[in-house]
Design an enzyme around this catalytic site. Structure first.
Site, PDB file in Angstrom:
ATOM      1  N   ASP A  58       0.845  -1.195   0.000  1.00  0.00           N
ATOM      2  CA  ASP A  58       0.000   0.000   0.000  1.00  0.00           C
ATOM      3  C   ASP A  58       0.877   1.241   0.000  1.00  0.00           C
ATOM      4  O   ASP A  58       0.561   2.256  -0.610  1.00  0.00           O
ATOM      5  CB  ASP A  58      -0.879   0.033   1.249  1.00  0.00           C
ATOM      6  CG  ASP A  58      -1.896  -1.093   1.245  1.00  0.00           C
ATOM      7  OD1 ASP A  58      -1.907  -1.852   0.257  1.00  0.00           O
ATOM      8  OD2 ASP A  58      -2.655  -1.209   2.222  1.00  0.00           O
ATOM      9  N   LYS A  87     -27.755 -13.883  -9.901  1.00  0.00           N
ATOM     10  CA  LYS A  87     -28.490 -12.628 -10.072  1.00  0.00           C
ATOM     11  C   LYS A  87     -28.128 -11.733  -8.892  1.00  0.00           C
ATOM     12  O   LYS A  87     -28.533 -11.976  -7.758  1.00  0.00           O
ATOM     13  CB  LYS A  87     -29.995 -12.877 -10.112  1.00  0.00           C
ATOM     14  CG  LYS A  87     -30.787 -11.629 -10.431  1.00  0.00           C
ATOM     15  CD  LYS A  87     -32.241 -11.955 -10.718  1.00  0.00           C
ATOM     16  CE  LYS A  87     -32.979 -10.760 -11.298  1.00  0.00           C
ATOM     17  NZ  LYS A  87     -32.994  -9.592 -10.450  1.00  0.00           N
ATOM     18  N   ARG A 110     -30.568   2.729 -14.714  1.00  0.00           N
ATOM     19  CA  ARG A 110     -31.621   2.146 -15.529  1.00  0.00           C
ATOM     20  C   ARG A 110     -32.785   3.126 -15.740  1.00  0.00           C
ATOM     21  O   ARG A 110     -33.368   3.192 -16.802  1.00  0.00           O
ATOM     22  CB  ARG A 110     -32.085   0.891 -14.800  1.00  0.00           C
ATOM     23  CG  ARG A 110     -33.140   0.129 -15.454  1.00  0.00           C
ATOM     24  CD  ARG A 110     -33.598  -0.962 -14.488  1.00  0.00           C
ATOM     25  NE  ARG A 110     -34.992  -1.188 -14.703  1.00  0.00           N
ATOM     26  CZ  ARG A 110     -35.475  -2.272 -15.289  1.00  0.00           C
ATOM     27  NH1 ARG A 110     -34.675  -3.226 -15.667  1.00  0.00           N
ATOM     28  NH2 ARG A 110     -36.754  -2.406 -15.486  1.00  0.00           N
ATOM     29  N   GLU A 168     -23.923  -4.710 -12.675  1.00  0.00           N
ATOM     30  CA  GLU A 168     -24.573  -4.401 -11.413  1.00  0.00           C
ATOM     31  C   GLU A 168     -23.558  -3.762 -10.468  1.00  0.00           C
ATOM     32  O   GLU A 168     -22.419  -4.204 -10.392  1.00  0.00           O
ATOM     33  CB  GLU A 168     -25.091  -5.716 -10.813  1.00  0.00           C
ATOM     34  CG  GLU A 168     -26.170  -5.537  -9.807  1.00  0.00           C
ATOM     35  CD  GLU A 168     -27.582  -5.497 -10.403  1.00  0.00           C
ATOM     36  OE1 GLU A 168     -27.731  -5.375 -11.644  1.00  0.00           O
ATOM     37  OE2 GLU A 168     -28.529  -5.561  -9.604  1.00  0.00           O
ATOM     38  N   LYS A 181     -29.415 -17.313 -19.633  1.00  0.00           N
ATOM     39  CA  LYS A 181     -29.585 -16.724 -20.960  1.00  0.00           C
ATOM     40  C   LYS A 181     -29.227 -17.751 -22.022  1.00  0.00           C
ATOM     41  O   LYS A 181     -28.293 -18.535 -21.822  1.00  0.00           O
ATOM     42  CB  LYS A 181     -28.650 -15.524 -21.136  1.00  0.00           C
ATOM     43  CG  LYS A 181     -28.867 -14.415 -20.149  1.00  0.00           C
ATOM     44  CD  LYS A 181     -27.636 -13.534 -20.069  1.00  0.00           C
ATOM     45  CE  LYS A 181     -27.728 -12.591 -18.891  1.00  0.00           C
ATOM     46  NZ  LYS A 181     -26.424 -12.287 -18.327  1.00  0.00           N
ATOM     47  N   LYS A 209     -35.530 -17.168  -9.507  1.00  0.00           N
ATOM     48  CA  LYS A 209     -35.464 -16.443  -8.230  1.00  0.00           C
ATOM     49  C   LYS A 209     -35.428 -17.392  -7.040  1.00  0.00           C
ATOM     50  O   LYS A 209     -35.988 -18.487  -7.083  1.00  0.00           O
ATOM     51  CB  LYS A 209     -36.694 -15.547  -8.087  1.00  0.00           C
ATOM     52  CG  LYS A 209     -36.813 -14.505  -9.187  1.00  0.00           C
ATOM     53  CD  LYS A 209     -36.120 -13.235  -8.833  1.00  0.00           C
ATOM     54  CE  LYS A 209     -37.035 -12.367  -7.994  1.00  0.00           C
ATOM     55  NZ  LYS A 209     -36.442 -11.047  -7.757  1.00  0.00           N
ATOM     56  N   CYS A 237     -37.260  10.672  28.317  1.00  0.00           N
ATOM     57  CA  CYS A 237     -36.261   9.601  28.215  1.00  0.00           C
ATOM     58  C   CYS A 237     -36.690   8.425  29.099  1.00  0.00           C
ATOM     59  O   CYS A 237     -36.971   8.622  30.283  1.00  0.00           O
ATOM     60  CB  CYS A 237     -34.899  10.126  28.656  1.00  0.00           C
ATOM     61  SG  CYS A 237     -33.678   8.817  28.832  1.00  0.00           S
ATOM     62  N   CYS A 292     -32.089  12.060  24.060  1.00  0.00           N
ATOM     63  CA  CYS A 292     -32.058  12.533  25.447  1.00  0.00           C
ATOM     64  C   CYS A 292     -30.868  13.476  25.543  1.00  0.00           C
ATOM     65  O   CYS A 292     -29.787  13.166  25.056  1.00  0.00           O
ATOM     66  CB  CYS A 292     -31.866  11.360  26.394  1.00  0.00           C
ATOM     67  SG  CYS A 292     -31.550  11.881  28.081  1.00  0.00           S
ATOM     68  N   CYS A 326     -27.452  11.274  31.962  1.00  0.00           N
ATOM     69  CA  CYS A 326     -28.442  10.192  31.843  1.00  0.00           C
ATOM     70  C   CYS A 326     -27.731   8.856  32.059  1.00  0.00           C
ATOM     71  O   CYS A 326     -26.689   8.594  31.454  1.00  0.00           O
ATOM     72  CB  CYS A 326     -29.080  10.234  30.460  1.00  0.00           C
ATOM     73  SG  CYS A 326     -30.056   8.757  30.082  1.00  0.00           S
TER      74      CYS A 326
HETATM   75  S1  IVH Z   1     -28.918  -9.831 -17.548  1.00  0.00           S
HETATM   76  C1  IVH Z   1     -32.718  -8.244 -20.366  1.00  0.00           C
HETATM   77  N1  IVH Z   1     -27.588 -10.729 -15.528  1.00  0.00           N
HETATM   78  O1  IVH Z   1     -31.748  -8.073 -12.965  1.00  0.00           O
HETATM   79  C2  IVH Z   1     -32.025  -8.062 -19.088  1.00  0.00           C
HETATM   80  N2  IVH Z   1     -29.261  -9.116 -15.090  1.00  0.00           N
HETATM   81  O2  IVH Z   1     -34.616  -8.251 -14.049  1.00  0.00           O
HETATM   82  C3  IVH Z   1     -30.708  -8.783 -19.076  1.00  0.00           C
HETATM   83  N3  IVH Z   1     -29.453  -8.477 -12.711  1.00  0.00           N
HETATM   84  O3  IVH Z   1     -32.168  -4.860 -14.018  1.00  0.00           O
HETATM   85  C4  IVH Z   1     -30.121  -8.640 -17.729  1.00  0.00           C
HETATM   86  N4  IVH Z   1     -27.854  -9.792 -11.980  1.00  0.00           N
HETATM   87  O4  IVH Z   1     -29.998  -5.249 -12.872  1.00  0.00           O
HETATM   88  C5  IVH Z   1     -28.560  -9.897 -15.913  1.00  0.00           C
HETATM   89  N5  IVH Z   1     -26.291 -11.626 -13.841  1.00  0.00           N
HETATM   90  C6  IVH Z   1     -27.244 -10.785 -14.227  1.00  0.00           C
HETATM   91  C7  IVH Z   1     -27.948  -9.962 -13.312  1.00  0.00           C
HETATM   92  C8  IVH Z   1     -28.962  -9.141 -13.789  1.00  0.00           C
HETATM   93  C9  IVH Z   1     -28.753  -8.888 -11.638  1.00  0.00           C
HETATM   94  C10 IVH Z   1     -30.544  -7.483 -12.657  1.00  0.00           C
HETATM   95  C11 IVH Z   1     -30.361  -6.377 -13.629  1.00  0.00           C
HETATM   96  C12 IVH Z   1     -31.699  -6.147 -14.267  1.00  0.00           C
HETATM   97  C13 IVH Z   1     -32.591  -7.132 -13.596  1.00  0.00           C
HETATM   98  C14 IVH Z   1     -33.444  -7.806 -14.619  1.00  0.00           C
END
Ligand code: IVH
Length: 693
Positions: free
Chosen positions: A34, A118, A139, A176, A317, A341, A435, A453, A458
C-alpha cells in the site's frame, strides 16, 4: 520539473497506478505494498497540482471525487434496459426450455445456456468512447436513465480506460453495482455511530450511495461492479454470451466468468473457505440443457449464504446471440432469458413488546421484542425499528404478526405487518417524549429522524459510553463485559471512564458471583489497557461523529494528546476527512470543562499514550519480506505497517504464494486460513517482535 518531463512522468504514473489498481481491485492479486502505491499516487497528485492541464482523462486521482452536482443529467439508452421473466422452481425451468425449443423448431440436441448469479444491487450501463469511460447511466424507467458518471468513476474496479490495445470507438457494457455484505455491516455501524439511520440492506446502501450528489462521499464507500451483459452493440459483434464475458474480462472488467469448469464440490469448498476472488468470483458457467441449469440453480442456492455479496437468484440466458435474435422479445422482457429467483429468507412471528433503548449519543431507538423465530438458520428475538418515521411507515404495533428478515444477512428487521392478523384493540406505537431511563425531556433536532435525550448525566448514556470505552477497538478492556459495566454502575463503583482505573480487586470480589480468578483477570486487563495509542484513546472517548477512522486521522495528524486538545478550528478543518460537522462536535467537546477534567483524571489514574514509532529505529532486518496483517492488535494497523516498512519489509493486503509471513492477531479470519492452506509462515505478536530484533 519541466513540462515535457512532467508529461511523460504523469503518463507513466497513470498507467502504473491503473495497472496496480486493476491487480488489487479486480484480480485480488496485489504485487506492491500500500505504501508504494500511496507514494506513486501522491507523486501524481503533486504533479497534477503543478500542471493542472496535464491531468489525463483516466487519471486515478479522479477517483477521489469532485465537485458537488445539483442534479444528474437525463440520458436516453440506445437500447432499452429491460427486465427479466421470473421463474421460481424446477418445473418453470423445464417449461422455459420447452417453450423456446418449440419456437426454434428444435427437436434434438440441448440448448446452451449461460448461467450467472443474479446480483442484488443496482443496474448500470457504462459507455466507453475510444477506450475511455465517458458516461455511466442508471436504468431509470428503462428508456431514460441518469448519468451518474462522477460517482461511478470512484469505483475502483470500474476501468477508466479499457485494457485493450485498439479499443472500439464506442462500447456499451451493463452490469450491477453492489456493496459486499462485510462492507455493508461496517457502513451501518458507522451510520449509527454518526447518529444517522442505517440502510436496510446492501442494495439500498448501494442505491443511496449512487444517488449522492457529492461524489467525495461515494469515493469513501466501498462499491463494486460486476459486468454481465453488452448494451447496444453492432449486429454480429459477439457470437456467444460466454465469448462476450471472456472478452470483457480481458478488457479489465470484473466478471463472474469461470476460466475452467471446475466441479461444484471444489467450488463450494473454495467459497466456504473464502478462497475465491470476491471481486471476480468464478460463478458463471455454460450449461447444456435444462437439467444442467437446474443443477446450477440448486448449487448457487446452496452457496448463497457463503457468498460475499447478496444475490436473489440466478440469471439464465440462451448462450448464442443469433438464437437470441431469433427469439426476440415479449412485452418488456427478452424471450431468451429468465431469472430463477430464490425465496427471500423471511419468517413470520409476533411482536411481544416494543421497548425504547437509549444509546451513548442519547439516541432513542425503538426495538421490537419478538417471539423468537429462526430466519435462515439464525434465531431472531428482536428487531430494530430505527425511529418514529419507520414505525409510522410500517405501522408496527405491539401484538402484531410481522414478517421479519435479516438485512444484509445480519441485522434483523421487520419487513411488514400482516394486517388481517392484528388484534382488535391495538394502538399505534408512539416513542415517549421523556427519556425512558432518566425521564428528562428529549428533543427531535430538525432534519434528524432520531429523538435524543440531552441529559449528559443520563444513566443510559453513561453506561453505554462506558461500554464503548472498554470495547475491543477502543481501550480493549477484554475481561470487563457489558454486563459487568451495568453492575459496577448500578453499585455506584464506576460512573466515569476514569473511575475504571480506581477500582480494586476487593471491590470486584464484593459483587455477586465474582471469584478470585475472574477478579484478578479483570484487574489485570484494566491495568493492561492503561497503555494505549492516541487513536484508540480518542475513539474511546466517544465524541459524537468521531468513529474509528476519524480518530485515526486525528491521531495521525496531531501525534500527541496535548496537540489534539489544543487544536484550533482551522487545524481540524485542514485534515483531509474532517468536515465542519465533525469539527463543531470536536470543539464543543474539547472546550468543555468537565471533559477536560475527565481527561486530566484519566492521565492521573495512570493512562499513558504511546508516542508514534520513531523513524530513527529504521533498519533492514526484514529485508524485502512480504507481510500480511490479519486480526486485531493493541497497536493500530497503520502503525504496524509503518513498523514493517521501517524495517525494510513490505506489507500487502492479501495472502498469496509470494507472502513470506502472515502476522495474526486476535480473531484472525480468512487470511489466516488461507495462509494455512498455502503453507505460509504464521507469526503472533511476540514472534514478530523477535523478528524485528
Ligand atoms: S442480464 C434483459 N444478468 O436483474 C435483461 N441481469 O430483471 C438482461 N441483474 O435490471 C439482464 N444480476 O440489474 C442480468 N447476472 C445478471 C444480473 C442481472 C442482476 C438485474 C439487472 C436487471 C434485472 C433484470
Amino acid at each position: 520539473m519541466k513540462k515535457n518531463e512532467a508529461r511523460s512522468r504523469i503518463q507513466q504514473l497513470v498507467e502504473t497506478i491503473n495497472y496496480h489498481n486493476y491487480l488489487y481491485h479486480t484480480l485480488d492479486r496485489p504485487e506492491i505494498s500500500d505504501r508504494e502505491f500511496d507514494a506513486m499516487f501522491s507523486e501524481l497528485q503533486e504533479l497534477e497540482r503543478q500542471f493542472p492541464d496535464l491531468q489525463q482523462p483516466d487519471s486515478p486521482s479522479l477517483r477521489v471525487g469532485g465537485e458537488v452536482l445539483n442534479s444528474f443529467e437525463k440520458v436516453n439508452h440506445r437500447t432499452a434496459m429491460l427486465s427479466l421473466q421470473n421463474t421460481y422452481n424446477e418445473e418453470d425451468i423445464l417449461n422455459f426450455d420447452e417453450k423456446i425449443r418449440r419456437q426454434l423448431h428444435l427437436n434434438q440436441g440441448a440448448i446452451e445456456f449461460y448461467c450467472t448469479p443474479k446480483f442484488d444491487g443496482v443496474a448500470i450501463e457504462l459507455i466507453y468512447q475510444k477506450g475511455l469511460l465517458t458516461q455511466a447511466l442508471t436504468r431509470g424507467d428503462g428508456y431514460v436513465g441518469e448519468n451518474v458518471y462522477q460517482n461511478v468513476r470512484t469505483i475502483r474496479s470500474v476501468p477508466l480506460r479499457l485494457r485493450i490495445k485498439q479499443p472500439p470507438d464506442y462500447l456499451e457494457v451493463r452490469g450491477e453495482i453492489l456493496m459486499l455484505k462485510e462492507d455493508f455491516a461496517r457502513l451501518n455501524l458507522q451510520q449509527e455511530e454518526n447518529g444517522e439511520v442505517p440502510f436496510a440492506n446492501p442494495r439500498n446502501a448501494a442505491a443511496g450511495t449512487l444517488r449522492q450528489l457529492d461524489s467525495r462521499i461515494v469515493a469513501e464507500r466501498p462499491l463494486h461492479f460486476f459486468c454481465y451483459s453488452p448494451g447496444w452493440c453492432e449486429e454480429g459483434q459477439y457470437s456467444t454470451y460466454s465469448g462476450f464475458e471472456h472478452f470483457i474480462a480481458e478488457a479489465g472488467f470484473p466478471t463472474t466468468v469461470t476460466p475452467k469448469k471446475s466441479s461444484y464440490e471444489k467450488l463450494r469448498a473454495d467459497i466456504e473457505q473464502k478462497k475465491i476472488n470476491p471481486f471476480s468470483p468464478p460463478l458463471s458457467t455454460v450449461c447444456r440443457g435444462p437439467e444442467e441449469v437446474i443443477a446450477y440453480y440448486n448449487f448457487i442456492h446452496s452457496v448463497r449464504k457463503a457468498l460475499p455479496f447478496e444475490i436473489d437468484g440466478v440469471v439464465v440466458k440462451v448462450n448464442s446471440f443469433p438464437l437470441q435474435q431469433e427469439l426476440g422479445f415479449v412485452a418488456r422482457s427478452p424471450r431468451w432469458a429468465f431469472a430463477g429467483k430464490f425465496e427471500p429468507e423471511q419468517a413470520e412471528t409476533l411482536v411481544n413488546d416494543i421497548v425504547v433503548q437509549v444509546g451513548r449519543t442519547g439516541a432513542l431507538t425503538p426495538v421490537a421484542i419478538l417471539k423468537p423465530v429462526s430466519v435462515g438458520g439464525v434465531t431472531v428475538s428482536n428487531a430494530t425499528l430505527h425511529n418514529q418515521d419507520e414505525i409510522d411507515r410500517k405501522d408496527v404495533r405491539i401484538g402484531d404478526s410481522v414478517i421479519v428478515h435479516r438485512a444484509g444477512d445480519v441485522i434483523p428487521e421487520v419487513v411488514r405487518v400482516i394486517e388481517n392478523k392484528r388484534p382488535k384493540n391495538s394502538k399505534p406505537f408512539k416513542i415517549p417524549h421523556k427519556c425512558p431511563e432518566c425521564k428528562s425531556e428529549t428533543i427531535l433536532v430538525e432534519g434528524e429522524a432520531v429523538r435524543r435525550c440531552t441529559n449528559p448525566l443520563c444513566s443510559a448514556v453513561l453506561k453505554e459510553s462506558l461500554k464503548h470505552f472498554i470495547s475491543r477497538n477502543a481501550m480493549n478492556i477484554e475481561k470487563l463485559g457489558d454486563r459487568l459495566i451495568d453492575i459496577l454502575f448500578e453499585n455506584g463503583l464506576v460512573k466515569t471512564f476514569s473511575d475504571l482505573y480506581t477500582i480494586d480487586k476487593e471491590q470486584i470480589l464484593s459483587l455477586e458471583r465474582q471469584g478470585e480468578k475472574s477478579a484478578s483477570n479483570i484487574i489485570n486487563s484494566i491495568e493492561k489497557s492503561k497503555h494505549t495509542s492516541l487513536a484508540r484513546f480518542i475513539y474511546a472517548l466517544g465524541i459524537r461523529f468521531v468513529g474509528e477512522q476519524t480518530a485515526k486521522s486525528l491521531a495521525k495528524h496531531f501525534k500527541t494528546l496535548d496537540a489534539f486538545l489544543d487544536a484550533s478550528t482551522e487545524e481540524f478543518l485542514a485534515i483531509d476527512d474532517i468536515g465542519p460537522r465533525v469539527t463543531e462536535s470536536l470543539e464543543n467537546t474539547i472546550h468543555n470543562k468537565s471533559f477536560q477534567k475527565e481527561i486530566a483524571q484519566l492521565l492521573k489514574n495512570g493512562v499513558t499514550i504511546a508516542t508514534p514509532t520513531k523513524t530513527s529505529t529504521k533498519n533492514n532486518t526484514l529485508n524485502g519480506q512480504t507481510f500480511v496483517i490479519t486480526g486485531s492488535f493493541s497497536l493500530p494497523r497503520e502503525e504496524i505497517k509503518t513498523l514493517i516498512e521501517d524495517h525494510g519489509g513490505k506489507s500487502s493486503s492479501s495472502v498469496s504464494k509470494n507472502t513470506d509471513y502472515v502476522l495474526a492477531g486476535e480473531a484472525a479470519g480468512s487470511k489466516l486460513e488461507k495462509a494455512q492452506t498455502l503453507n505460509v509462515k504464521i507469526l503472533d505478536w511476540e514472534q514478530f517482535q523477535k523478528l524485528l530484533k
